[in-house]
Design a protein around this motif. Structure first.
Motif, PDB file in Angstrom:
ATOM      1  N   ALA A  52      42.717 -64.297  57.835  1.00 22.77           N
ATOM      2  CA  ALA A  52      42.624 -65.476  58.698  1.00 22.77           C
ATOM      3  C   ALA A  52      43.895 -66.310  58.560  1.00 22.77           C
ATOM      4  N   PRO A  53      44.329 -66.933  59.664  1.00 23.10           N
ATOM      5  CA  PRO A  53      45.451 -67.864  59.534  1.00 23.10           C
ATOM      6  C   PRO A  53      45.033 -69.025  58.631  1.00 23.10           C
ATOM      7  N   ASN A  54      45.979 -69.644  57.998  1.00 25.29           N
ATOM      8  CA  ASN A  54      45.680 -70.715  57.060  1.00 25.29           C
ATOM      9  C   ASN A  54      45.407 -72.041  57.781  1.00 25.29           C
ATOM     10  N   ILE A  55      44.570 -71.975  58.807  1.00 25.27           N
ATOM     11  CA  ILE A  55      44.129 -73.149  59.569  1.00 25.27           C
ATOM     12  C   ILE A  55      42.653 -72.959  59.922  1.00 25.27           C
ATOM     13  N   LEU A  56      41.954 -74.055  60.187  1.00 31.18           N
ATOM     14  CA  LEU A  56      40.556 -73.953  60.602  1.00 31.18           C
ATOM     15  C   LEU A  56      40.441 -73.045  61.809  1.00 31.18           C
ATOM     16  N   PRO A  57      39.431 -72.235  61.926  1.00 31.79           N
ATOM     17  CA  PRO A  57      38.197 -72.193  61.138  1.00 31.79           C
ATOM     18  C   PRO A  57      38.168 -71.106  60.071  1.00 31.79           C
ATOM     19  N   TYR A  58      39.290 -70.478  59.737  1.00 31.63           N
ATOM     20  CA  TYR A  58      39.325 -69.425  58.712  1.00 31.63           C
ATOM     21  C   TYR A  58      38.323 -68.315  59.045  1.00 31.63           C
ATOM     22  N   ASP A  59      38.433 -67.771  60.236  1.00 32.06           N
ATOM     23  CA  ASP A  59      37.517 -66.737  60.714  1.00 32.06           C
ATOM     24  C   ASP A  59      38.301 -65.478  61.042  1.00 32.06           C
ATOM     25  N   TRP A  60      37.617 -64.343  61.012  1.00 30.32           N
ATOM     26  CA  TRP A  60      38.219 -63.063  61.384  1.00 30.32           C
ATOM     27  C   TRP A  60      38.127 -62.830  62.891  1.00 30.32           C
ATOM     28  N   ARG A  61      37.337 -63.643  63.568  1.00 35.52           N
ATOM     29  CA  ARG A  61      37.087 -63.486  64.994  1.00 35.52           C
ATOM     30  C   ARG A  61      37.525 -64.728  65.752  1.00 35.52           C
ATOM     31  N   SER A  62      38.165 -64.514  66.906  1.00 38.25           N
ATOM     32  CA  SER A  62      38.557 -65.630  67.772  1.00 38.25           C
ATOM     33  C   SER A  62      38.338 -65.208  69.220  1.00 38.25           C
ATOM     34  N   PRO A  63      37.421 -65.919  69.906  1.00 35.05           N
ATOM     35  CA  PRO A  63      36.700 -67.103  69.463  1.00 35.05           C
ATOM     36  C   PRO A  63      35.552 -66.742  68.519  1.00 35.05           C
ATOM     37  N   GLN A  64      35.060 -67.748  67.791  1.00 31.74           N
ATOM     38  CA  GLN A  64      33.950 -67.531  66.872  1.00 31.74           C
ATOM     39  C   GLN A  64      32.686 -67.160  67.639  1.00 31.74           C
ATOM     40  N   ASN A  65      31.801 -66.411  66.958  1.00 35.74           N
ATOM     41  CA  ASN A  65      30.484 -66.089  67.502  1.00 35.74           C
ATOM     42  C   ASN A  65      29.444 -66.599  66.509  1.00 35.74           C
ATOM     43  N   LEU A  66      28.599 -67.522  66.945  1.00 39.14           N
ATOM     44  CA  LEU A  66      27.587 -68.119  66.077  1.00 39.14           C
ATOM     45  C   LEU A  66      26.332 -67.266  65.953  1.00 39.14           C
ATOM     46  N   ASN A  67      26.258 -66.158  66.665  1.00 42.53           N
ATOM     47  CA  ASN A  67      25.023 -65.378  66.745  1.00 42.53           C
ATOM     48  C   ASN A  67      25.061 -64.059  65.983  1.00 42.53           C
ATOM     49  N   LEU A  68      25.924 -63.947  65.003  1.00 44.71           N
ATOM     50  CA  LEU A  68      25.997 -62.729  64.212  1.00 44.71           C
ATOM     51  C   LEU A  68      25.089 -62.860  62.986  1.00 44.71           C
ATOM     52  N   TRP A  69      24.589 -61.743  62.500  1.00 44.90           N
ATOM     53  CA  TRP A  69      23.785 -61.665  61.270  1.00 44.90           C
ATOM     54  C   TRP A  69      22.503 -62.486  61.330  1.00 44.90           C
ATOM     55  N   GLN A  70      21.945 -62.713  62.485  1.00 41.82           N
ATOM     56  CA  GLN A  70      20.724 -63.515  62.606  1.00 41.82           C
ATOM     57  C   GLN A  70      19.500 -62.609  62.697  1.00 41.82           C
ATOM     58  N   GLY A  71      18.754 -62.477  61.590  1.00 43.94           N
ATOM     59  CA  GLY A  71      17.513 -61.708  61.571  1.00 43.94           C
ATOM     60  C   GLY A  71      17.708 -60.205  61.498  1.00 43.94           C
ATOM     61  N   VAL A  72      16.588 -59.468  61.466  1.00 45.55           N
ATOM     62  CA  VAL A  72      16.648 -58.006  61.338  1.00 45.55           C
ATOM     63  C   VAL A  72      17.320 -57.337  62.528  1.00 45.55           C
ATOM     64  N   ASN A  73      17.261 -57.965  63.683  1.00 46.57           N
ATOM     65  CA  ASN A  73      17.900 -57.405  64.869  1.00 46.57           C
ATOM     66  C   ASN A  73      19.211 -58.099  65.194  1.00 46.57           C
ATOM     67  N   GLY A  74      19.755 -58.829  64.229  1.00 48.93           N
ATOM     68  CA  GLY A  74      20.994 -59.573  64.445  1.00 48.93           C
ATOM     69  C   GLY A  74      22.175 -58.664  64.727  1.00 48.93           C
ATOM     70  N   ILE A  75      23.078 -59.163  65.524  1.00 48.03           N
ATOM     71  CA  ILE A  75      24.311 -58.426  65.830  1.00 48.03           C
ATOM     72  C   ILE A  75      25.067 -58.195  64.523  1.00 48.03           C
ATOM     73  N   ASN A  76      25.454 -56.956  64.276  1.00 49.49           N
ATOM     74  CA  ASN A  76      26.242 -56.552  63.113  1.00 49.49           C
ATOM     75  C   ASN A  76      25.494 -56.686  61.779  1.00 49.49           C
TER      76      ASN A  76
END
Length: 175
Positions: free
Chosen positions: A53-77
């Motif tokens: 991640a670049p050394n600036i907010l939001p320190y994410d691997w994805r741009s734009p961010q996705n708020l819907n990953l890893w949510q529940g047993v059927n979560g994306i990814n």
């Protein structure tokens, strides 16, 4: 990614993989995976490199961010086996509160047998605090960050929020 259940809090064979929050098991989670500075614009980057991640907010691997990953047993990814999911912040914190001591000894003494697997820096991909701390992701989003359980060998455990490009451990719960 671990080859066995922890026999101690510093059992290297129990450390396992270090995931970037929201990414599927594509090879990036391996402790020695190569790195790239190219952010992904999709939920599955199409390669197994650990994304710096670049050394600036939001320190994410994805741009734009996705708020819907890893949510529940059927979560994306969802990196967990079928029927399993990542715990929420509240679930991990409840686990922490149940420990016999609020530190690495308590984490290891718990039914989850959490070792001090360390973490991987999002800025350069290097391993840090291996054998002295543990960082376990939750599925919970907190503003620009994601929440995780953090504990040390000699100081109190707590819930923390950090950039999603950080490489942290996961523990799956059966739903």
């Amino acid at each position: 990614g671990a080859s066995q259940v922890a026999t101690s809090s510093t059992d290297v064979n129990s450390y396992g993989d270090l995931y970037q929050w929201g990414r599927f098991a594509d090879g990036h989670q391996c402790r020695t995976s190569p790195t790239t500075a190219n952010l992904s614009s999709t939920d599955q980057p199409g390669h197994g490199d650990f994304i710096l991640a670049p050394n600036i907010l939001p320190y994410d691997w994805r741009s734009p961010q996705n708020l819907n990953l890893w949510q529940g047993v059927n979560g994306i990814n969802n990196p967990c086996p079928s029927g399993y999911r990542l715990p929420t912040n509240s679930e991990l914190d409840a686990e922490r509160i149940s420990w016999s001591s609020n530190d690495a000894a308590g984490a290891f003494a718990s039914p989850l047998k959490l070792p001090m697997a360390g973490y991987r820096f999002y800025s350069n991909g290097s391993l840090s605090s291996v054998g002295t701390s543990g960082a376990y992701w939750s599925s919970t989003i907190v503003s620009l960050y994601a929440s995780f359980l953090y504990f040390f060998s000699s100081s109190p455990a707590y819930m923390n929020d950090d950039g999603r490009a950080l490489g942290g451990s996961v523990r799956c719960l059966k739903d």
